[in-house]
Design a protein around this motif. Structure first.
Motif, PDB file in Angstrom:
ATOM      1  N   LEU A 119     -10.663  -7.379  16.453  1.00 37.61           N
ATOM      2  CA  LEU A 119     -10.529  -8.256  15.295  1.00 37.61           C
ATOM      3  C   LEU A 119     -10.351  -9.688  15.769  1.00 37.61           C
ATOM      4  N   VAL A 120     -11.199 -10.580  15.263  1.00 35.89           N
ATOM      5  CA  VAL A 120     -11.067 -12.022  15.509  1.00 35.89           C
ATOM      6  C   VAL A 120     -10.460 -12.629  14.257  1.00 35.89           C
ATOM      7  N   GLY A 121      -9.288 -13.212  14.379  1.00 30.31           N
ATOM      8  CA  GLY A 121      -8.620 -13.797  13.226  1.00 30.31           C
ATOM      9  C   GLY A 121      -7.429 -14.614  13.664  1.00 30.31           C
ATOM     10  N   PHE A 122      -6.888 -15.367  12.739  1.00 27.22           N
ATOM     11  CA  PHE A 122      -5.704 -16.160  13.035  1.00 27.22           C
ATOM     12  C   PHE A 122      -4.479 -15.254  13.161  1.00 27.22           C
ATOM     13  N   ALA A 123      -3.467 -15.783  13.795  1.00 29.89           N
ATOM     14  CA  ALA A 123      -2.240 -15.023  14.008  1.00 29.89           C
ATOM     15  C   ALA A 123      -1.637 -14.597  12.676  1.00 29.89           C
ATOM     16  N   ALA A 124      -1.292 -13.312  12.582  1.00 32.04           N
ATOM     17  CA  ALA A 124      -0.661 -12.762  11.380  1.00 32.04           C
ATOM     18  C   ALA A 124       0.328 -11.695  11.821  1.00 32.04           C
TER      19      ALA A 124
END
Length: 335
Positions: A119-124
């Motif tokens: 998964l490529v995404g912002f920190a969550a």
């Protein structure tokens, strides 16, 4: 975005729709379940995804009409039609997922439920995902390009263009798109009519676009102006894009049509209100686009773009300002 795709766009959607049971290794599932303007700001990072994983099939989870339009342009390879941020259909898994929708946790969790290999995404932290930090004051295009470039897909604002700039022919019309999704971003119709009447008096043809629900708004703008043509409710996305591409200049509020003009390198004048142009304004070709805004960049206090009343910053924009900016862009378009 005011103009919604019609029957023609729905037919194209069938052509590009992807069976979720076929999404697996060798695919990239990208979530951007938003409208036209949001989709166009994602063109640059989507091109970065293509560079990050050449040879992979890029499937965009998005509303059917917008997704099919981007697929028809070759920006993505197929569409997983979703009406918004809803659970995705089951997939076999093993693909790469890219969250271009938001910072999570819900959007992350929806993609993680599709069982991606990565998964490529912002920190969550709430979704258990580590990634780059979200910056609330970042331009929308720069934000998503930063995410994708950091994951190995170089891209930048120049990747927004769907075509190079072309000088407008002498008979090219002025396109006015008076509508917007909320009252906060809807400049008064009477002011648009004043601008349209003055430009018609200058000898310019006027084309007005919008959705079927905006017929009364468009009728107010063209009332009594012989040189004005009302195409409100008659265009699907392809037709709207062609109409924008044939214009000498596009006049609109901060809405999807403004992003179509940016993508097609067509001159524009964009009226901003509750949202600062530093976040959503044209990110490329500054000489082609004039932004009118009466906000204070240092105030750090913006309005609600979904409010049901005209934003005070947009209300402060005058017809004289819009007319002057339009005439300047028209003069430049003939040289």
């Amino acid at each position: 975005m005011s103009a919604e795709p019609g029957t023609a766009a729905a037919t194209v959607s069938d052509r590009w729709a992807v069976d979720p049971a076929t999404i697996g290794p060798g695919d990239v599932l990208v979530l951007r379940a938003l409208g036209l303007g949001d989709a166009l700001t994602a063109v640059a990072p989507l091109r970065g995804v293509r560079r990050m994983l050449p040879g992979h099939r890029i499937v965009l989870a998005a509303p059917a009409g917008v997704g099919a339009w981007l697929a028809g342009l070759g920006v993505v390879d197929g569409v997983l039609p979703v009406p918004g941020l809803v659970p995705l259909p089951p997939t076999p898994g093993g693909h790469v997922a890219v969250n271009l929708h938001g910072r999570g946790p819900l959007s992350h969790e929806l993609l993680l439920a599709s069982r991606p290999e990565r998964l490529v995404g912002f920190a969550a932290p709430a979704a258990g995902h580590d990634g780059p930090p979200w910056r609330p004051d970042e331009h929308e295009v720069h934000r998503w390009c930063r995410l994708v470039a950091g994951a190995g897909g170089p891209c930048g604002p120049e990747d927004l263009r769907l075509r190079d700039h072309r000088p407008a022919p002498g008979d090219a019309p002025v396109l006015i798109h008076p509508g917007a999704a909320s009252a906060a971003r809807r400049w008064p119709a009477e002011r648009w009519r004043e601008v349209a009447a003055d430009l018609a008096a200058d000898g310019h043809r006027i084309v007005v676009t919008g959705s079927p629900a905006e017929a009364d708004l468009a009728a107010t703008v063209v009332a009594g102006i012989d040189a004005a043509e009302n195409r409100c409710g008659t265009l699907d996305l392809d037709g709207l894009a062609r109409t924008v591409g044939a214009a000498a200049v596009v006049l609109s509020a901060d809405t999807g049509v403004a992003h179509v003009a940016t993508a097609q390198a067509v001159r524009s004048v964009v009226l901003f209100g509750p949202t600062p142009p530093a976040w959503w304004g044209p990110a490329v070709d500054p000489d082609l686009h004039t932004v009118l805004w009466h906000g204070d960049p240092a105030a750090q206090a913006w309005g609600d773009p979904h409010a049901d009343r005209l934003d005070e910053r947009l209300a402060a924009v005058t017809p004289a300002e819009v007319l002057a900016a339009a005439r300047a862009q028209l003069g430049a378009s003939r040289t």
